[in-house]
Design a protein around this motif. Sequence first.
Motif, mmCIF file in Angstrom:
data_model
loop_
_atom_site.group_PDB
_atom_site.id
_atom_site.type_symbol
_atom_site.label_atom_id
_atom_site.label_comp_id
_atom_site.label_asym_id
_atom_site.label_seq_id
_atom_site.Cartn_x
_atom_site.Cartn_y
_atom_site.Cartn_z
ATOM 1 N N VAL A 11 82.875 -17.055 18.719
ATOM 2 C CA VAL A 11 82.162 -15.781 18.857
ATOM 3 C C VAL A 11 80.973 -15.929 19.811
ATOM 4 C CG1 VAL A 11 80.745 -14.088 17.626
ATOM 5 C CG2 VAL A 11 82.886 -14.892 16.613
ATOM 6 N N CYS A 12 80.275 -17.056 19.720
ATOM 7 C CA CYS A 12 79.120 -17.293 20.594
ATOM 8 C C CYS A 12 79.547 -17.391 22.060
ATOM 9 C CB CYS A 12 78.403 -18.575 20.177
ATOM 10 S SG CYS A 12 77.492 -18.450 18.620
ATOM 11 N N ILE A 13 80.684 -18.049 22.318
ATOM 12 C CA ILE A 13 81.181 -18.154 23.689
ATOM 13 C C ILE A 13 81.540 -16.776 24.239
ATOM 14 C CG2 ILE A 13 83.099 -19.006 25.117
ATOM 15 C CD1 ILE A 13 83.149 -21.499 23.324
ATOM 16 N N ILE A 14 82.195 -15.975 23.413
ATOM 17 C CA ILE A 14 82.561 -14.617 23.827
ATOM 18 C C ILE A 14 81.313 -13.793 24.134
ATOM 19 C CG2 ILE A 14 83.597 -12.449 23.043
ATOM 20 C CD1 ILE A 14 85.592 -14.152 21.423
ATOM 21 N N LEU A 109 86.803 -27.355 29.771
ATOM 22 C CA LEU A 109 86.510 -28.785 29.746
ATOM 23 C C LEU A 109 85.103 -29.056 29.223
ATOM 24 C CD1 LEU A 109 88.129 -29.838 33.138
ATOM 25 C CD2 LEU A 109 89.003 -30.293 30.854
ATOM 26 N N VAL A 110 84.128 -28.266 29.669
ATOM 27 C CA VAL A 110 82.744 -28.459 29.224
ATOM 28 C C VAL A 110 82.619 -28.248 27.718
ATOM 29 C CG1 VAL A 110 80.401 -27.524 29.342
ATOM 30 C CG2 VAL A 110 81.692 -27.902 31.442
ATOM 31 N N PHE A 111 83.258 -27.208 27.187
ATOM 32 C CA PHE A 111 83.112 -26.870 25.775
ATOM 33 C C PHE A 111 83.937 -27.762 24.852
ATOM 34 C CE2 PHE A 111 82.347 -22.283 27.341
ATOM 35 C CZ PHE A 111 81.010 -22.564 27.571
ATOM 36 N N PHE A 142 74.858 -20.026 25.490
ATOM 37 C CA PHE A 142 73.965 -20.006 26.644
ATOM 38 C C PHE A 142 74.655 -20.559 27.888
ATOM 39 C CE2 PHE A 142 70.525 -19.682 23.454
ATOM 40 C CZ PHE A 142 69.796 -18.653 24.031
ATOM 41 N N VAL A 143 75.423 -21.649 27.701
ATOM 42 C CA VAL A 143 76.145 -22.226 28.838
ATOM 43 C C VAL A 143 77.188 -21.237 29.365
ATOM 44 C CG1 VAL A 143 77.686 -24.080 29.587
ATOM 45 C CG2 VAL A 143 75.756 -24.592 28.084
ATOM 46 N N ALA A 144 77.881 -20.552 28.452
ATOM 47 C CA ALA A 144 78.879 -19.548 28.856
ATOM 48 C C ALA A 144 78.219 -18.438 29.663
ATOM 49 C CB ALA A 144 79.569 -18.961 27.620
ATOM 50 N N LEU A 145 77.027 -18.047 29.236
ATOM 51 C CA LEU A 145 76.290 -17.006 29.972
ATOM 52 C C LEU A 145 76.034 -17.459 31.404
ATOM 53 C CD1 LEU A 145 73.173 -15.099 28.606
ATOM 54 C CD2 LEU A 145 73.325 -15.828 30.979
ATOM 55 N N VAL A 146 75.517 -18.681 31.570
ATOM 56 C CA VAL A 146 75.189 -19.189 32.903
ATOM 57 C C VAL A 146 76.449 -19.365 33.744
ATOM 58 C CG1 VAL A 146 74.216 -21.134 34.170
ATOM 59 C CG2 VAL A 146 73.090 -20.327 32.098
ATOM 60 N N LEU A 147 77.494 -19.965 33.143
ATOM 61 C CA LEU A 147 78.728 -20.193 33.900
ATOM 62 C C LEU A 147 79.380 -18.879 34.332
ATOM 63 C CD1 LEU A 147 80.427 -23.139 31.940
ATOM 64 C CD2 LEU A 147 79.295 -23.235 34.160
ATOM 65 N N THR A 148 79.291 -17.866 33.482
ATOM 66 C CA THR A 148 79.904 -16.580 33.812
ATOM 67 C C THR A 148 79.212 -15.931 34.999
ATOM 68 O OG1 THR A 148 80.542 -16.237 31.501
ATOM 69 C CG2 THR A 148 80.550 -14.303 32.918
ATOM 70 N N GLY A 154 86.461 -15.619 33.981
ATOM 71 C CA GLY A 154 87.436 -16.614 33.531
ATOM 72 C C GLY A 154 86.865 -17.498 32.443
ATOM 73 N N VAL A 155 85.535 -17.624 32.411
ATOM 74 C CA VAL A 155 84.868 -18.423 31.375
ATOM 75 C C VAL A 155 85.189 -17.895 29.981
ATOM 76 C CG1 VAL A 155 82.596 -19.105 30.469
ATOM 77 C CG2 VAL A 155 83.006 -19.084 32.942
ATOM 78 N N LEU A 156 85.335 -16.586 29.872
ATOM 79 C CA LEU A 156 85.611 -15.961 28.573
ATOM 80 C C LEU A 156 86.858 -16.542 27.914
ATOM 81 C CD1 LEU A 156 85.157 -13.687 26.448
ATOM 82 C CD2 LEU A 156 86.485 -12.185 27.947
ATOM 83 N N PHE A 157 87.880 -16.841 28.701
ATOM 84 C CA PHE A 157 89.154 -17.288 28.139
ATOM 85 C C PHE A 157 89.113 -18.738 27.651
ATOM 86 C CE2 PHE A 157 90.104 -13.835 31.070
ATOM 87 C CZ PHE A 157 90.841 -12.997 30.256
#
Length: 235
Positions: A11-14, A109-111, A142-148, A154-157
């Motif tokens: 949920v946090c990644i989404i 890979l990061v997650f 937070f990392v997903a936010l920055v990467l997105t 594509g980070v969402l998936f």
Amino acid sequence: MALFGTIVNGVCIIAGSFIGMFFSNIPERYKETVMNGVGLAVILIGMQMALSTETIIIVLLSLLTGAIIGEWLKLEAGLNKLGEWIGNTFSRSSSDDASVAQGFVTASLVFVIGAMSVVGALDGGLRNSHEVLLIKGVLDGFVALVLTTTLGFGVLFSVIPVVLYQGVIALLATQIKDWIPEQVLNGFIVELTAVGGLIIVAIGLNLLNITSIRIGNLLPSIVTVGVIYGVYVLF
């Protein structure tokens, strides 16, 4: 509930990915500098993990055997094809496909590769404790936010492999304590952390465009380290 921490992590990644989409139109120079910062932080995290090893030969043999298996199976190509399929399915133009694929593969890979994924999932299955994965969830968000903002939606998936990977470990952990001694399990986690750390360093180097390491082909190392550590313990 063994899967509670994994679900919260997903949920946090989404959430982080959706928030990041609102900042995707920032100037390229900001994105480049932010990505450099992320790459440096990823390298630092990986080095800290890699230095935890107690038996360097296990790490070396794990990476060598894992690389051979990965090249034989062509895992990197498979990951890229999956990312491209996601890009073809959800992007409006072919020019976006590569970005979507890169976002999916890099974020996955990061997650997935890291001590917190394994230790947190094991804690959830063995002790029904979710503190590690809850902390990881906040960090991943937070990392997903920055990467997105830099790599696109594509980070969402990446949430799919994260939930599957950690979920399987958590479910297996509910039974693992009956046939693996705790001391052996703890030693395995140390060496797994070191192997994962080196792979994370490689991710950081790729993010900085210093190298073009086929990280996907190193992923079997996460499995071979278990076999090699088991042989090491026996003999």
